[in-house]
Design a protein around this motif. Structure first.
Motif, mmCIF file in Angstrom:
data_model
loop_
_atom_site.group_PDB
_atom_site.id
_atom_site.type_symbol
_atom_site.label_atom_id
_atom_site.label_comp_id
_atom_site.label_asym_id
_atom_site.label_seq_id
_atom_site.Cartn_x
_atom_site.Cartn_y
_atom_site.Cartn_z
ATOM 1 N N PRO A 49 0.822 -1.217 0.000
ATOM 2 C CA PRO A 49 0.000 0.000 0.000
ATOM 3 C C PRO A 49 0.852 1.262 0.000
ATOM 4 C CG PRO A 49 -0.011 -1.041 2.164
ATOM 5 C CD PRO A 49 0.661 -2.001 1.233
ATOM 6 N N GLY A 50 0.397 2.254 -0.736
ATOM 7 C CA GLY A 50 1.117 3.514 -0.788
ATOM 8 C C GLY A 50 0.963 4.318 0.490
ATOM 9 N N THR A 51 1.800 5.348 0.610
ATOM 10 C CA THR A 51 1.767 6.263 1.750
ATOM 11 C C THR A 51 0.987 7.508 1.346
ATOM 12 O OG1 THR A 51 3.939 5.459 2.462
ATOM 13 C CG2 THR A 51 3.181 7.558 3.395
ATOM 14 N N ILE A 52 -0.142 7.747 1.989
ATOM 15 C CA ILE A 52 -0.996 8.884 1.644
ATOM 16 C C ILE A 52 -0.621 10.077 2.511
ATOM 17 C CG2 ILE A 52 -3.366 9.724 1.480
ATOM 18 C CD1 ILE A 52 -4.285 6.806 1.347
ATOM 19 N N HIS A 53 -0.343 11.201 1.884
ATOM 20 C CA HIS A 53 -0.027 12.437 2.606
ATOM 21 C C HIS A 53 -1.294 13.296 2.619
ATOM 22 C CE1 HIS A 53 3.837 10.814 1.190
ATOM 23 N NE2 HIS A 53 4.282 11.261 2.352
ATOM 24 N N ASP A 54 -2.194 12.922 3.505
ATOM 25 C CA ASP A 54 -3.534 13.513 3.531
ATOM 26 C C ASP A 54 -3.585 14.683 4.503
ATOM 27 O OD1 ASP A 54 -3.036 11.578 5.508
ATOM 28 O OD2 ASP A 54 -5.162 11.196 5.839
ATOM 29 N N PHE A 55 -2.751 15.684 4.250
ATOM 30 C CA PHE A 55 -2.672 16.856 5.121
ATOM 31 C C PHE A 55 -2.030 17.984 4.333
ATOM 32 C CE2 PHE A 55 0.625 13.676 6.155
ATOM 33 C CZ PHE A 55 1.763 14.314 5.673
ATOM 34 N N GLY A 56 -2.124 19.174 4.868
ATOM 35 C CA GLY A 56 -1.529 20.329 4.214
ATOM 36 C C GLY A 56 -0.945 21.291 5.228
ATOM 37 N N GLY A 57 0.026 22.099 4.791
ATOM 38 C CA GLY A 57 0.582 23.139 5.632
ATOM 39 C C GLY A 57 1.639 22.689 6.610
ATOM 40 N N PHE A 58 2.182 21.490 6.416
ATOM 41 C CA PHE A 58 3.206 20.974 7.320
ATOM 42 C C PHE A 58 4.587 21.055 6.662
ATOM 43 C CE2 PHE A 58 -0.644 19.113 9.090
ATOM 44 C CZ PHE A 58 -0.418 19.243 10.449
ATOM 45 N N PRO A 59 5.657 20.823 7.439
ATOM 46 C CA PRO A 59 7.002 20.910 6.866
ATOM 47 C C PRO A 59 7.177 20.006 5.653
ATOM 48 C CG PRO A 59 7.125 20.792 9.257
ATOM 49 C CD PRO A 59 5.691 20.566 8.892
ATOM 50 N N ARG A 60 7.952 20.500 4.689
ATOM 51 C CA ARG A 60 8.125 19.789 3.425
ATOM 52 C C ARG A 60 8.656 18.372 3.627
ATOM 53 N NH1 ARG A 60 11.237 22.957 -1.219
ATOM 54 N NH2 ARG A 60 9.390 24.255 -0.848
ATOM 55 N N ALA A 61 9.472 18.191 4.643
ATOM 56 C CA ALA A 61 10.074 16.873 4.860
ATOM 57 C C ALA A 61 9.018 15.790 5.049
ATOM 58 C CB ALA A 61 10.990 16.915 6.077
ATOM 59 N N LEU A 62 7.860 16.152 5.599
ATOM 60 C CA LEU A 62 6.813 15.148 5.838
ATOM 61 C C LEU A 62 6.316 14.536 4.532
ATOM 62 C CD1 LEU A 62 4.466 16.532 8.637
ATOM 63 C CD2 LEU A 62 5.720 14.383 8.661
ATOM 64 N N TYR A 63 6.297 15.338 3.471
ATOM 65 C CA TYR A 63 5.718 14.870 2.218
ATOM 66 C C TYR A 63 6.654 13.925 1.471
ATOM 67 C CZ TYR A 63 2.497 18.596 3.348
ATOM 68 O OH TYR A 63 1.586 19.394 4.002
ATOM 69 N N SER A 64 7.884 13.847 1.892
ATOM 70 C CA SER A 64 8.820 12.908 1.265
ATOM 71 C C SER A 64 8.877 11.571 1.992
ATOM 72 C CB SER A 64 10.227 13.523 1.213
ATOM 73 O OG SER A 64 10.743 13.690 2.530
ATOM 74 N N LEU A 65 8.218 11.485 3.151
ATOM 75 C CA LEU A 65 8.263 10.241 3.915
ATOM 76 C C LEU A 65 7.434 9.156 3.223
ATOM 77 C CD1 LEU A 65 7.878 11.443 7.616
ATOM 78 C CD2 LEU A 65 9.973 10.819 6.405
ATOM 79 N N ARG A 66 7.959 7.950 3.265
ATOM 80 C CA ARG A 66 7.238 6.783 2.762
ATOM 81 C C ARG A 66 7.315 5.687 3.809
ATOM 82 N NH1 ARG A 66 6.281 10.333 -0.041
ATOM 83 N NH2 ARG A 66 6.227 10.479 -2.326
ATOM 84 N N TYR A 67 6.207 4.983 4.010
ATOM 85 C CA TYR A 67 6.200 3.826 4.898
ATOM 86 C C TYR A 67 5.896 2.606 4.034
ATOM 87 C CZ TYR A 67 5.594 0.897 8.970
ATOM 88 O OH TYR A 67 5.740 -0.109 9.905
ATOM 89 N N PRO A 68 6.928 1.865 3.656
ATOM 90 C CA PRO A 68 6.755 0.777 2.676
ATOM 91 C C PRO A 68 6.195 -0.499 3.291
ATOM 92 C CG PRO A 68 9.054 0.944 3.303
ATOM 93 C CD PRO A 68 8.340 2.068 4.014
ATOM 94 N N ALA A 69 4.989 -0.415 3.815
ATOM 95 C CA ALA A 69 4.354 -1.575 4.436
ATOM 96 C C ALA A 69 4.085 -2.653 3.389
ATOM 97 C CB ALA A 69 3.053 -1.157 5.104
#
Length: 260
Positions: free
Chosen positions: A62-82
């Motif tokens: 399953p992909g990593t959904i970045h379902d938020f806005g306005g947070f530090p850019r580093a958060l959007y590069s995170l992936r959890y490869p479950a």
């Protein structure tokens, strides 16, 4: 291989920055993941995936959904490869079917931040298989407890039940981080604490009418409802344990509860 009986956990996941920050809750989850018997798999239910009927995500990766806005850019590069596999999906499906619940498949759904942020702290290597279930809105509180009860046998098979939401969740009343929790939040949390510890499950079902300041703490209920799945997965008559407590931004509780 030794098999353990796993608990069900209710995790207040807070903001997605939990994945990166050094905070009491982040440190607690890190240590819990290291110190507890390792599960064979995790069944996760997040407040951020609501559906009309129970759904199960069936992607092997399953992909990593970045379902938020306005947070530090580093958060959007995170992936959890479950990862997961068909046998784990079918075992969960069979347990729910035995409890009277039919699951529909969702072949596209990934992990939202309510799922992957606590998982990233608990199992940062993403080496524990994950089965992702939706929060079914056709079930009331008693129905969600029954849903959790259907998952209960999985605990004896070394499967952790992870219900992710928030003990209190009023984002419109947030104060500067480090502020004292307001009376409305403490009163509500104290009422829920007492009902959980006494296993007054039916009284908890009626929380919207009976709990003090219920709507102030939860203007909408989706972040509180995963608690009922964890409660249903608990052994009959066994009181849960509040294993962690912290407050952020005034009235945002980061309480974690363990159900054995």
């Amino acid at each position: 291989m030794q098999t353990f009986t796993q608990p069900a956990l209710f995790v207040s996941h807070g903001a997605p920055t939990l994945a990166l920050e050094d905070s009491p809750t982040a440190r607690f989850l890190d240590e819990f993941g290291r110190s507890q018997p390792r599960p064979a798999a995790v069944v996760v239910i997040s407040a951020h995936w609501e559906s009309a009927r129970p759904l199960m995500a069936t992607q092997a990766a399953p992909g990593t959904i970045h379902d938020f806005g306005g947070f530090p850019r580093a958060l959007y590069s995170l992936r959890y490869p479950a990862q997961t596999t068909a046998p784990w999906l079918e075992r969960v499906r069979a347990a729910l079917s035995a409890g009277g619940f039919a699951l529909e498949d969702d072949a596209a759904r990934g992990l939202d931040h309510g799922a992957w942020t606590p998982l990233m702290r608990l199992y940062p290597e993403a080496d524990v298989p994950v089965v992702n279930l939706s929060l079914p809105r056709n079930l009331d509180e008693a129905g969600l407890r029954a849903f959790g009860r259907a998952l209960r046998p999985l605990r004896d098979e070394n499967i952790l039940i992870l219900a992710s939401g928030s003990y209190t969740h009023n984002l419109w009343q947030m104060q500067p981080d480090g502020s004292e929790p307001p009376a409305w939040a403490r009163e509500f949390a104290g009422w829920v604490d007492a009902r959980l510890l006494a296993r007054q499950d039916e009284m908890l079902d009626d929380w919207l009418r009976q709990a003090p300041q219920a709507r102030t703490n939860h203007p909408s209920d989706e972040h509180f409802l995963p608690l009922f799945i964890a409660l249903g997965a608990a052994s009959d008559g066994v009181a849960p344990t509040r294993i962690h407590d912290d407050w952020r931004y005034g009235g945002l509780s980061m309480a974690l509860w363990r159900f054995d």
